[in-house]
Design a protein around this motif. Structure first.
Motif, PDB file in Angstrom:
ATOM      1  N   LEU A  94      -0.111  -6.734  -8.222  1.00 26.62           N
ATOM      2  CA  LEU A  94      -0.103  -5.273  -8.145  1.00 26.62           C
ATOM      3  C   LEU A  94      -1.101  -4.785  -7.102  1.00 26.62           C
ATOM      4  CD1 LEU A  94       1.200  -2.710  -9.220  1.00 26.62           C
ATOM      5  CD2 LEU A  94      -0.586  -2.630 -10.971  1.00 26.62           C
ATOM      6  N   GLY A  95      -2.237  -5.463  -6.985  1.00 24.85           N
ATOM      7  CA  GLY A  95      -3.205  -5.116  -5.948  1.00 24.85           C
ATOM      8  C   GLY A  95      -2.610  -5.268  -4.560  1.00 24.85           C
ATOM      9  N   ILE A  96      -1.907  -6.363  -4.318  1.00 26.53           N
ATOM     10  CA  ILE A  96      -1.240  -6.568  -3.025  1.00 26.53           C
ATOM     11  C   ILE A  96      -0.186  -5.486  -2.801  1.00 26.53           C
ATOM     12  CG2 ILE A  96       0.339  -8.061  -1.730  1.00 26.53           C
ATOM     13  CD1 ILE A  96      -1.086 -10.454  -2.928  1.00 26.53           C
ATOM     14  N   LEU A  97       0.615  -5.243  -3.815  1.00 25.69           N
ATOM     15  CA  LEU A  97       1.687  -4.261  -3.708  1.00 25.69           C
ATOM     16  C   LEU A  97       1.150  -2.880  -3.340  1.00 25.69           C
ATOM     17  CD1 LEU A  97       4.709  -3.529  -4.182  1.00 25.69           C
ATOM     18  CD2 LEU A  97       4.092  -3.093  -6.564  1.00 25.69           C
ATOM     19  N   VAL A  98       0.130  -2.437  -4.035  1.00 21.41           N
ATOM     20  CA  VAL A  98      -0.422  -1.110  -3.785  1.00 21.41           C
ATOM     21  C   VAL A  98      -1.089  -1.038  -2.414  1.00 21.41           C
ATOM     22  CG1 VAL A  98      -2.199   0.519  -4.534  1.00 21.41           C
ATOM     23  CG2 VAL A  98      -0.662  -0.487  -6.210  1.00 21.41           C
ATOM     24  N   ALA A  99      -1.849  -2.043  -2.066  1.00 20.58           N
ATOM     25  CA  ALA A  99      -2.598  -1.993  -0.805  1.00 20.58           C
ATOM     26  C   ALA A  99      -1.712  -2.182   0.426  1.00 20.58           C
ATOM     27  CB  ALA A  99      -3.706  -3.041  -0.811  1.00 20.58           C
ATOM     28  N   ALA A 100      -0.698  -3.007   0.329  1.00 24.49           N
ATOM     29  CA  ALA A 100       0.078  -3.330   1.530  1.00 24.49           C
ATOM     30  C   ALA A 100       1.403  -2.588   1.623  1.00 24.49           C
ATOM     31  CB  ALA A 100       0.336  -4.836   1.583  1.00 24.49           C
ATOM     32  N   LEU A 101       2.031  -2.311   0.506  1.00 23.43           N
ATOM     33  CA  LEU A 101       3.409  -1.841   0.573  1.00 23.43           C
ATOM     34  C   LEU A 101       3.687  -0.470  -0.026  1.00 23.43           C
ATOM     35  CD1 LEU A 101       5.117  -5.200  -0.444  1.00 23.43           C
ATOM     36  CD2 LEU A 101       4.836  -4.266   1.848  1.00 23.43           C
ATOM     37  N   TRP A 102       2.792   0.069  -0.810  1.00 24.23           N
ATOM     38  CA  TRP A 102       3.077   1.271  -1.599  1.00 24.23           C
ATOM     39  C   TRP A 102       3.653   2.410  -0.763  1.00 24.23           C
ATOM     40  CZ3 TRP A 102       3.525   0.397  -6.448  1.00 24.23           C
ATOM     41  CH2 TRP A 102       3.571   1.437  -7.361  1.00 24.23           C
ATOM     42  N   ARG A 103       3.050   2.706   0.366  1.00 19.54           N
ATOM     43  CA  ARG A 103       3.520   3.813   1.205  1.00 19.54           C
ATOM     44  C   ARG A 103       4.843   3.506   1.881  1.00 19.54           C
ATOM     45  NH1 ARG A 103      -0.465   6.519   5.084  1.00 19.54           N
ATOM     46  NH2 ARG A 103       1.256   7.953   4.999  1.00 19.54           N
ATOM     47  N   ARG A 104       5.151   2.251   2.036  1.00 14.84           N
ATOM     48  CA  ARG A 104       6.369   1.878   2.749  1.00 14.84           C
ATOM     49  C   ARG A 104       7.594   1.811   1.840  1.00 14.84           C
ATOM     50  NH1 ARG A 104       2.011  -0.201   4.776  1.00 14.84           N
ATOM     51  NH2 ARG A 104       1.714  -0.491   6.996  1.00 14.84           N
ATOM     52  N   LEU A 105       7.361   1.797   0.550  1.00 19.34           N
ATOM     53  CA  LEU A 105       8.468   1.663  -0.394  1.00 19.34           C
ATOM     54  C   LEU A 105       8.971   3.026  -0.852  1.00 19.34           C
ATOM     55  CD1 LEU A 105       7.071  -1.165  -2.701  1.00 19.34           C
ATOM     56  CD2 LEU A 105       8.893  -1.357  -1.016  1.00 19.34           C
ATOM     57  N   PRO A 106      10.272   3.133  -1.075  1.00 19.93           N
ATOM     58  CA  PRO A 106      10.788   4.365  -1.667  1.00 19.93           C
ATOM     59  C   PRO A 106      10.355   4.452  -3.134  1.00 19.93           C
ATOM     60  CG  PRO A 106      12.529   2.732  -1.464  1.00 19.93           C
ATOM     61  CD  PRO A 106      11.312   2.151  -0.801  1.00 19.93           C
ATOM     62  N   THR A 107      10.530   5.610  -3.727  1.00 19.00           N
ATOM     63  CA  THR A 107      10.146   5.814  -5.126  1.00 19.00           C
ATOM     64  C   THR A 107      10.759   4.763  -6.034  1.00 19.00           C
ATOM     65  OG1 THR A 107       9.905   8.185  -4.751  1.00 19.00           O
ATOM     66  CG2 THR A 107      10.195   7.474  -7.031  1.00 19.00           C
ATOM     67  N   TRP A 108      12.036   4.494  -5.847  1.00 12.59           N
ATOM     68  CA  TRP A 108      12.694   3.527  -6.718  1.00 12.59           C
ATOM     69  C   TRP A 108      12.114   2.128  -6.533  1.00 12.59           C
ATOM     70  CZ3 TRP A 108      15.079  -0.599  -4.522  1.00 12.59           C
ATOM     71  CH2 TRP A 108      15.486  -0.482  -3.196  1.00 12.59           C
ATOM     72  N   GLY A 109      11.673   1.780  -5.330  1.00 17.46           N
ATOM     73  CA  GLY A 109      11.069   0.473  -5.082  1.00 17.46           C
ATOM     74  C   GLY A 109       9.719   0.336  -5.758  1.00 17.46           C
ATOM     75  N   ARG A 110       8.915   1.385  -5.677  1.00 15.43           N
ATOM     76  CA  ARG A 110       7.607   1.358  -6.349  1.00 15.43           C
ATOM     77  C   ARG A 110       7.782   1.261  -7.855  1.00 15.43           C
ATOM     78  NH1 ARG A 110       6.449   5.653  -2.473  1.00 15.43           N
ATOM     79  NH2 ARG A 110       6.660   7.157  -4.158  1.00 15.43           N
ATOM     80  N   ALA A 111       8.718   2.037  -8.389  1.00 14.23           N
ATOM     81  CA  ALA A 111       8.957   2.012  -9.836  1.00 14.23           C
ATOM     82  C   ALA A 111       9.516   0.664 -10.283  1.00 14.23           C
ATOM     83  CB  ALA A 111       9.919   3.136 -10.224  1.00 14.23           C
ATOM     84  N   GLY A 112      10.438   0.113  -9.513  1.00 17.31           N
ATOM     85  CA  GLY A 112      11.051  -1.162  -9.886  1.00 17.31           C
ATOM     86  C   GLY A 112      10.079  -2.324  -9.846  1.00 17.31           C
ATOM     87  N   LEU A 113       9.246  -2.359  -8.801  1.00 16.62           N
ATOM     88  CA  LEU A 113       8.277  -3.456  -8.679  1.00 16.62           C
ATOM     89  C   LEU A 113       7.043  -3.233  -9.549  1.00 16.62           C
ATOM     90  CD1 LEU A 113       8.460  -4.094  -4.838  1.00 16.62           C
ATOM     91  CD2 LEU A 113       9.353  -5.551  -6.661  1.00 16.62           C
ATOM     92  N   GLY A 114       6.544  -2.000  -9.597  1.00 20.35           N
ATOM     93  CA  GLY A 114       5.328  -1.713 -10.364  1.00 20.35           C
ATOM     94  C   GLY A 114       5.577  -1.662 -11.860  1.00 20.35           C
ATOM     95  N   ALA A 115       6.238  -0.595 -12.297  1.00 22.47           N
ATOM     96  CA  ALA A 115       6.485  -0.426 -13.739  1.00 22.47           C
ATOM     97  C   ALA A 115       7.491  -1.433 -14.268  1.00 22.47           C
ATOM     98  CB  ALA A 115       6.980   0.993 -14.017  1.00 22.47           C
ATOM     99  N   GLY A 116       8.531  -1.724 -13.501  1.00 21.38           N
ATOM    100  CA  GLY A 116       9.569  -2.635 -13.977  1.00 21.38           C
ATOM    101  C   GLY A 116       9.136  -4.085 -13.996  1.00 21.38           C
TER     102      GLY A 116
END
Length: 150
Positions: free
Chosen positions: A62-84
């Motif tokens: 999750l640290g990698i995801l937030v720091a490297a990709l969060w802004r580049r992902l659409p809402t559904w991508g953030r929700a699917g990878l983070g919460a899902g």
């Protein structure tokens, strides 16, 4: 005549794509979690190494995801990878259940060790993931460095 506000360019948080991404991520994350539970089995009165492992690995990812990709992902991508995916892979409820069984069985030292290890290793893994995520971000712009969360 006023045309009103411009149409929104963001996806509604509960769009069908977002819901489907969370469900799909949850399906995969739960399956991975079950695999780790089978691979690192334990008795209820023992330290739940499988829970510790998934929570530490999930914090790192999750640290990698937030720091490297969060802004580049659409809402559904953030929700699917983070919460899902990572939300179903990691679990606070399993940690609390494990602690309860340890305390009931008289393994208070193991219960304390479980809490200390979970918090310390989880925080350390999150910091390591954020650090790595920042290094992976080619333009140096991350939600953690530019003050933005979108």
């Amino acid at each position: 005549m006023d045309a009103g506000p411009p149409p929104s360019t963001t996806t509604h948080p509960l769009s069908p794509a977002t819901v489907l991404a969370v469900l799909t991520g949850g399906f995969v994350g739960t399956g991975l979690r079950l695999g780790v539970d089978f691979a690192i089995a334990h008795e209820p009165q023992q330290l739940a190494l499988s829970t510790l492992a998934v929570n530490v690995v999930g914090s790192f990812l999750l640290g990698i995801l937030v720091a490297a990709l969060w802004r580049r992902l659409p809402t559904w991508g953030r929700a699917g990878l983070g919460a899902g995916l990572l939300g179903s892979f990691t679990t606070f409820s399993a940690l609390t259940d494990s602690l309860w069984f340890l305390i009931l069985s008289g393994a208070v030292v193991e219960a304390i060790l479980s809490v200390v290890l979970s918090v310390a290793l989880g925080l350390g893994a999150a910091v390591a993931g954020i650090t790595m995520g920042r290094r992976l971000c080619p333009d140096g712009s991350t939600p953690l460095t530019d003050g933005s969360d979108e």
